[in-house]
Write a protein that holds these residues in place. Structure first.
Motif, PDB file in Angstrom:
ATOM      1  N   GLY A 198       0.566  -1.457  -0.115  1.00 40.77           N
ATOM      2  CA  GLY A 198      -0.157   0.061   0.005  1.00 40.77           C
ATOM      3  C   GLY A 198       1.011   1.380   0.115  1.00 40.77           C
ATOM      4  O   GLY A 198       2.196   1.051  -1.161  1.00 40.77           O
ATOM      5  N   ILE A 199       0.364   2.712   0.649  1.00 42.60           N
ATOM      6  CA  ILE A 199       1.104   3.545   1.027  1.00 42.60           C
ATOM      7  C   ILE A 199       0.983   3.957   2.308  1.00 42.60           C
ATOM      8  O   ILE A 199       0.681   3.752   3.203  1.00 42.60           O
ATOM      9  CB  ILE A 199       0.912   5.179   0.308  1.00 42.60           C
ATOM     10  CG1 ILE A 199      -1.003   4.613   0.399  1.00 42.60           C
ATOM     11  CG2 ILE A 199       0.252   4.258  -0.960  1.00 42.60           C
ATOM     12  CD1 ILE A 199      -1.782   6.230  -0.285  1.00 42.60           C
ATOM     13  N   ALA A 200       2.469   4.738   2.796  1.00 43.64           N
ATOM     14  CA  ALA A 200       2.385   5.052   4.210  1.00 43.64           C
ATOM     15  C   ALA A 200       2.989   6.723   4.303  1.00 43.64           C
ATOM     16  O   ALA A 200       3.893   6.853   3.149  1.00 43.64           O
ATOM     17  CB  ALA A 200       3.909   3.521   4.829  1.00 43.64           C
ATOM     18  N   GLU A 221      -8.150   2.802   1.998  1.00 47.01           N
ATOM     19  CA  GLU A 221      -9.086   2.289   2.869  1.00 47.01           C
ATOM     20  C   GLU A 221      -9.392   3.518   2.852  1.00 47.01           C
ATOM     21  O   GLU A 221     -11.011   3.559   3.131  1.00 47.01           O
ATOM     22  CB  GLU A 221      -9.303   1.775   3.733  1.00 47.01           C
ATOM     23  CG  GLU A 221      -8.787  -0.124   3.176  1.00 47.01           C
ATOM     24  CD  GLU A 221      -8.687  -1.248   4.798  1.00 47.01           C
ATOM     25  OE1 GLU A 221      -8.717  -0.086   5.708  1.00 47.01           O
ATOM     26  OE2 GLU A 221      -8.621  -2.530   4.601  1.00 47.01           O
ATOM     27  N   VAL A 222      -8.564   4.760   3.370  1.00 44.49           N
ATOM     28  CA  VAL A 222      -8.821   5.890   3.678  1.00 44.49           C
ATOM     29  C   VAL A 222      -8.035   7.231   2.825  1.00 44.49           C
ATOM     30  O   VAL A 222      -7.309   7.047   2.444  1.00 44.49           O
ATOM     31  CB  VAL A 222      -9.000   6.020   5.070  1.00 44.49           C
ATOM     32  CG1 VAL A 222      -9.986   5.078   5.805  1.00 44.49           C
ATOM     33  CG2 VAL A 222      -7.287   5.790   5.402  1.00 44.49           C
ATOM     34  N   GLY A 223      -8.765   7.999   2.942  1.00 43.19           N
ATOM     35  CA  GLY A 223      -8.209   9.122   2.616  1.00 43.19           C
ATOM     36  C   GLY A 223      -7.093  10.092   2.944  1.00 43.19           C
ATOM     37  O   GLY A 223      -6.435  10.879   2.882  1.00 43.19           O
ATOM     38  N   GLN A 229      -2.056  13.753   3.633  1.00 37.85           N
ATOM     39  CA  GLN A 229      -3.799  12.947   2.435  1.00 37.85           C
ATOM     40  C   GLN A 229      -2.968  12.084   1.666  1.00 37.85           C
ATOM     41  O   GLN A 229      -1.787  12.095   1.295  1.00 37.85           O
ATOM     42  CB  GLN A 229      -3.357  14.597   1.575  1.00 37.85           C
ATOM     43  CG  GLN A 229      -4.496  13.888   0.073  1.00 37.85           C
ATOM     44  CD  GLN A 229      -4.957  14.846   0.081  1.00 37.85           C
ATOM     45  OE1 GLN A 229      -3.996  16.312   0.051  1.00 37.85           O
ATOM     46  NE2 GLN A 229      -5.468  15.037  -1.167  1.00 37.85           N
ATOM     47  N   ALA A 230      -4.028  10.975   1.544  1.00 38.44           N
ATOM     48  CA  ALA A 230      -3.071   9.916   0.207  1.00 38.44           C
ATOM     49  C   ALA A 230      -2.817  10.347  -0.530  1.00 38.44           C
ATOM     50  O   ALA A 230      -3.390  10.870  -1.496  1.00 38.44           O
ATOM     51  CB  ALA A 230      -4.270   8.924   0.984  1.00 38.44           C
ATOM     52  N   LEU A 268     -10.705   6.301  -6.156  1.00 37.43           N
ATOM     53  CA  LEU A 268      -9.372   6.359  -5.596  1.00 37.43           C
ATOM     54  C   LEU A 268     -10.220   8.185  -4.924  1.00 37.43           C
ATOM     55  O   LEU A 268     -10.516   8.213  -4.122  1.00 37.43           O
ATOM     56  CB  LEU A 268      -8.350   7.296  -5.979  1.00 37.43           C
ATOM     57  CG  LEU A 268      -7.299   5.857  -6.785  1.00 37.43           C
ATOM     58  CD1 LEU A 268      -6.656   6.832  -7.437  1.00 37.43           C
ATOM     59  CD2 LEU A 268      -6.798   5.441  -5.123  1.00 37.43           C
ATOM     60  N   ARG A 269     -11.252   8.591  -6.227  1.00 44.17           N
ATOM     61  CA  ARG A 269     -11.997   9.761  -5.375  1.00 44.17           C
ATOM     62  C   ARG A 269     -12.623   9.884  -4.747  1.00 44.17           C
ATOM     63  O   ARG A 269     -13.220  10.215  -3.155  1.00 44.17           O
ATOM     64  CB  ARG A 269     -12.316  10.537  -7.064  1.00 44.17           C
ATOM     65  CG  ARG A 269     -13.122  11.548  -6.111  1.00 44.17           C
ATOM     66  CD  ARG A 269     -11.696  12.693  -6.514  1.00 44.17           C
ATOM     67  NE  ARG A 269     -13.068  14.031  -6.107  1.00 44.17           N
ATOM     68  CZ  ARG A 269     -12.801  15.176  -6.385  1.00 44.17           C
ATOM     69  NH1 ARG A 269     -10.803  15.449  -6.548  1.00 44.17           N
ATOM     70  NH2 ARG A 269     -13.186  15.933  -6.243  1.00 44.17           N
ATOM     71  N   ASN A 270     -13.955   8.259  -4.596  1.00 43.01           N
ATOM     72  CA  ASN A 270     -14.327   8.229  -3.457  1.00 43.01           C
ATOM     73  C   ASN A 270     -13.863   8.159  -2.175  1.00 43.01           C
ATOM     74  O   ASN A 270     -14.587   7.914  -1.416  1.00 43.01           O
ATOM     75  CB  ASN A 270     -14.904   6.596  -3.669  1.00 43.01           C
ATOM     76  CG  ASN A 270     -15.847   6.759  -5.313  1.00 43.01           C
ATOM     77  OD1 ASN A 270     -16.170   7.915  -5.327  1.00 43.01           O
ATOM     78  ND2 ASN A 270     -16.352   6.093  -5.787  1.00 43.01           N
ATOM     79  N   VAL A 271     -12.919   7.452  -1.797  1.00 42.12           N
ATOM     80  CA  VAL A 271     -11.936   7.319  -0.671  1.00 42.12           C
ATOM     81  C   VAL A 271     -10.791   9.069  -0.614  1.00 42.12           C
ATOM     82  O   VAL A 271     -11.053   8.821   0.831  1.00 42.12           O
ATOM     83  CB  VAL A 271     -10.919   6.370  -0.792  1.00 42.12           C
ATOM     84  CG1 VAL A 271     -11.970   4.519  -1.088  1.00 42.12           C
ATOM     85  CG2 VAL A 271      -9.933   6.119  -1.756  1.00 42.12           C
ATOM     86  N   GLY A 272     -10.974   9.619  -1.108  1.00 41.80           N
ATOM     87  CA  GLY A 272     -10.146  10.536  -1.193  1.00 41.80           C
ATOM     88  C   GLY A 272      -8.699  10.886  -0.958  1.00 41.80           C
ATOM     89  O   GLY A 272      -7.619  11.611  -0.401  1.00 41.80           O
ATOM     90  N   CYS A 273      -8.063   9.878  -2.178  1.00 38.14           N
ATOM     91  CA  CYS A 273      -7.077   9.472  -2.490  1.00 38.14           C
ATOM     92  C   CYS A 273      -6.722  10.625  -3.820  1.00 38.14           C
ATOM     93  O   CYS A 273      -7.546  10.052  -4.626  1.00 38.14           O
ATOM     94  CB  CYS A 273      -6.236   8.214  -2.530  1.00 38.14           C
ATOM     95  SG  CYS A 273      -4.752   8.104  -3.050  1.00 38.14           S
TER      96      CYS A 273
END
Length: 306
Positions: A198-200, A221-223, A229-230, A268-273
């Motif tokens: 994932g990302i961190a 899973e989250v933005g 900010q993701a 991505l947009r839906n989770v705010g990334c």
């Protein structure tokens, strides 16, 4: 969290301009010939909401004049730093389209130049630790740019800030301080490497995650990740034949078609990334037409379904 926000639109563009000119000794000729209005117009065609370009990348070359750099490096204007201020021109032109400018910088400076590197206190082996002496000098170069550009530059993506180069939050804070000197609201991301899963978040005050990945296959899973900010940076191009996606940076072609990419961006947009897409730009400032056309189609699909 800074006041900036990468989520003005569905995606931004990124180009490794320095990749394309490393083998060309006519640095001043290349940069003097760039058609900045044409570059900005092509970026606008894709529907990107922001654009990030490499300020430098390993060699002595810098994309704009910098007196601090010349003083430390022992160079004269035009010897290492471009005579034109490309980011200033780009930012001004992109602003006409409502597109934000971001800049790429590194945490290991002109390490490939064996004459200039020692003058910046860059160790022969970066794994010995970049050290505070280098970081202070390199942050001074960054501060000159930051003060010049002010809020024209909305943020910085700084590569090569790995812990195995000796970086920690204290050293990284010198870069953050230099960036915020010119624009207190600038977004800052400091790259600690590709996340295994994932990302961190890496740096304690990171405004957005560096999010370096090599394919459009992961949705967080989250933005927001620990207050950051993701965000992900992914190359659109195809790797050389028989190679893998790790070598698809700054390459032409497309990994996926417009429909796939549009669906991915929606998710991505839906989770705010936020998503930044690496595309190829050549020394003369021309983009890969296949990539530009694909992104135009992506934007058309997204607009039709908004």
């Amino acid at each position: 969290m800074a006041k900036g926000n990468l989520l003005k639109g569905y995606f931004g563009l990124f180009t490794h301009y320095l990749y394309g000119v490393h083998g060309n000794t006519d640095w001043i000729g290349n940069t003097n010939a760039l058609d900045i209005p044409a570059i900005a117009a092509r970026i606008a065609e894709t529907g990107a909401s922001y654009y990030c370009i490499t300020m430098m990348q390993g060699t002595r070359h810098m994309l704009a004049p910098n007196a601090t750099y010349d003083k430390i490096a022992g160079t004269v204007p035009g010897e290492a730093c471009a005579l034109r201020d490309i980011p200033l021109e780009l930012g001004t032109e992109l602003k006409k389209y409502g597109i934000d400018l971001y800049l790429y910088y590194t945490g290991d400076g002109p390490h490939k130049d064996k004459t200039i590197a020692p003058r910046f206190d860059i160790p022969e082996d970066r794994h010995d630790g970049m050290g505070r002496a280098f970081v202070e000098k390199w942050a001074d170069v960054l501060r000159e740019y930051s003060l010049r550009y002010g809020d024209l530059v909305k943020g910085w993506w700084i590569d090569g800030c790995y812990d195995y180069f000796g970086y920690d939050n204290e050293l990284l804070s010198l870069y953050e301080s230099a960036i915020k000197a010119g624009n207190p609201d600038a977004m800052v991301a400091l790259n600690g490497g590709v996340a295994e899963h994932g990302i961190a978040k890496y740096y304690q005050n990171e405004d957005f995650t560096c999010g370096e990945r090599v394919d459009f296959d992961f949705v967080p899973e989250v933005g927001m990740i620990d207050g950051s900010q993701a965000h992900m940076l992914i190359p659109l191009g195809l790797p050389p034949e028989g190679d893998n996606n790790w070598n698809s940076w700054c390459m032409p072609g497309v990994k996926h078609d417009a429909a796939y990419l549009a669906d991915y961006m929606r998710r991505l947009r839906n989770v705010g990334c936020a998503l930044t897409i690496d595309v190829v730009i050549y020394p003369d400032g021309v983009f890969d037409p296949v990539q530009i056309e694909t992104l135009r189609k992506v934007s058309a699909i997204l607009a039709a379904n908004t």
